[in-house]
Write an enzyme that holds these catalytic residues in place. Sequence first.
Site, PDB file in Angstrom:
ATOM      1  CE1 TYR A 208     -22.137  15.781 -10.965  1.00 44.97           C
ATOM      2  CE2 TYR A 208     -20.972  15.947  -8.881  1.00 44.97           C
ATOM      3  CZ  TYR A 208     -22.155  15.846  -9.581  1.00 44.97           C
ATOM      4  OH  TYR A 208     -23.350  15.813  -8.922  1.00 44.97           O
TER       5      TYR A 208
ATOM      6  NE  ARG B  94      -3.865   0.118   2.323  1.00 43.37           N
ATOM      7  CZ  ARG B  94      -4.884   0.260   3.172  1.00 43.37           C
ATOM      8  NH1 ARG B  94      -5.102  -0.648   4.089  1.00 43.37           N
ATOM      9  NH2 ARG B  94      -5.671   1.304   3.114  1.00 43.37           N
TER      10      ARG B  94
ATOM     11  CG  HIS C  30      -6.936  -1.169  -5.155  1.00 44.11           C
ATOM     12  ND1 HIS C  30      -5.620  -1.454  -4.888  1.00 44.11           N
ATOM     13  CD2 HIS C  30      -7.290  -0.211  -4.263  1.00 44.11           C
ATOM     14  CE1 HIS C  30      -5.189  -0.687  -3.893  1.00 44.11           C
ATOM     15  NE2 HIS C  30      -6.188   0.074  -3.491  1.00 44.11           N
TER      16      HIS C  30
END
Length: 355
Positions: free
Chosen positions: A124, A33, A79
């Site tokens: 968006y 990570r 993931h």
Amino acid sequence: MPDETLGDIEPIEIQEEMERSFLDYAMSVITSRALPDARDGLKPVQRRILYGMYDQGMRPDRQHRKSANAVGNVMAVFHPHGDQSIYDALARMAQDFSLRYPLIDGHGNFGSPDPADRPAAQRYTEARLAQLAMELLGEIDEETVDFQETYDGQSREPKVLPARFPNLLVNGGGGIAVGMATNIPPHNLREIIDATVHLIDNPEATVDDLLQFVHGPDFPTGALILGRAGIIEAAKTGRGSIRMRAVAEIDEGAKGGQRIVVTEVPYQTSVEVIGTKIAELVNDRRIEGIRDVRNESSGDTTRLVVELKRDANAQVVLNQLYKHTPMQTTFSANVLALVDGVPRMLDLATALRVY
């Protein structure tokens, strides 16, 4: 011997179990990570995003597609973590104030250096791979790198990308693991390539030899670096303290007094943060002589104007701003990356050799 009344249950000391579990967790955070691989300079989530977008055809020669496309695909196939962490990583790779050379070409509001100005929601914004990202992914379909099974065993993903440039040093990066952290400054692509070519031609080259090509970090927001001692220390040991200072000029204001105009700010700070800090200092009367502070930034132009009172000494005020605000900050370089799955501190020469 297990107690027969308990069946297959074995009593274990809670201290032993906590130590083992915490060590497993720590190693997972370190290797899967928080730390980048020294070869391609990417954390697993970044590598999965770039490969996932490549696999989906979100390439530079095609139109932008909704970011949620990329995030959903990466979460479904590669993931095992949530969509917000994936989108945060994707957005950062599109920000020209975070990466020296963005790897994702974003379309829409991907935020600003002001911490309060977050990227718009993934539904968006639109994205596609930047041209430079193709230099990380080039020839990946031609058995150039090893692949491994994804977390659920349903698909395959690359262990590392066949990077054509040392992205670890070019774009840098940061990450907090368990018991360790990395903070790698970005560098100029031309300088790093020149140093790499020199190292290929001269395998015994030292850090001092490479510093003839790499003059220091190259932060995306500009500003000045004070002195070379921190740069040399970081290049030779992997650790170093690099002091950065905003670019500011003193000129005549509109109402007779002088003013300080800031046009470049240190990496990982912003005009908004500096302006807020100046206002606090003035309200607390820790700095005298400031009449007004205005943020005149627009688009890609950085501009913070500090209007001074008629009797103020501009140079004294500027020095106080350097001392008490983020107009002067320190970047603590800590070049820690994974080499064969093991975290190692890397000097400049070792980082390039591993690459």
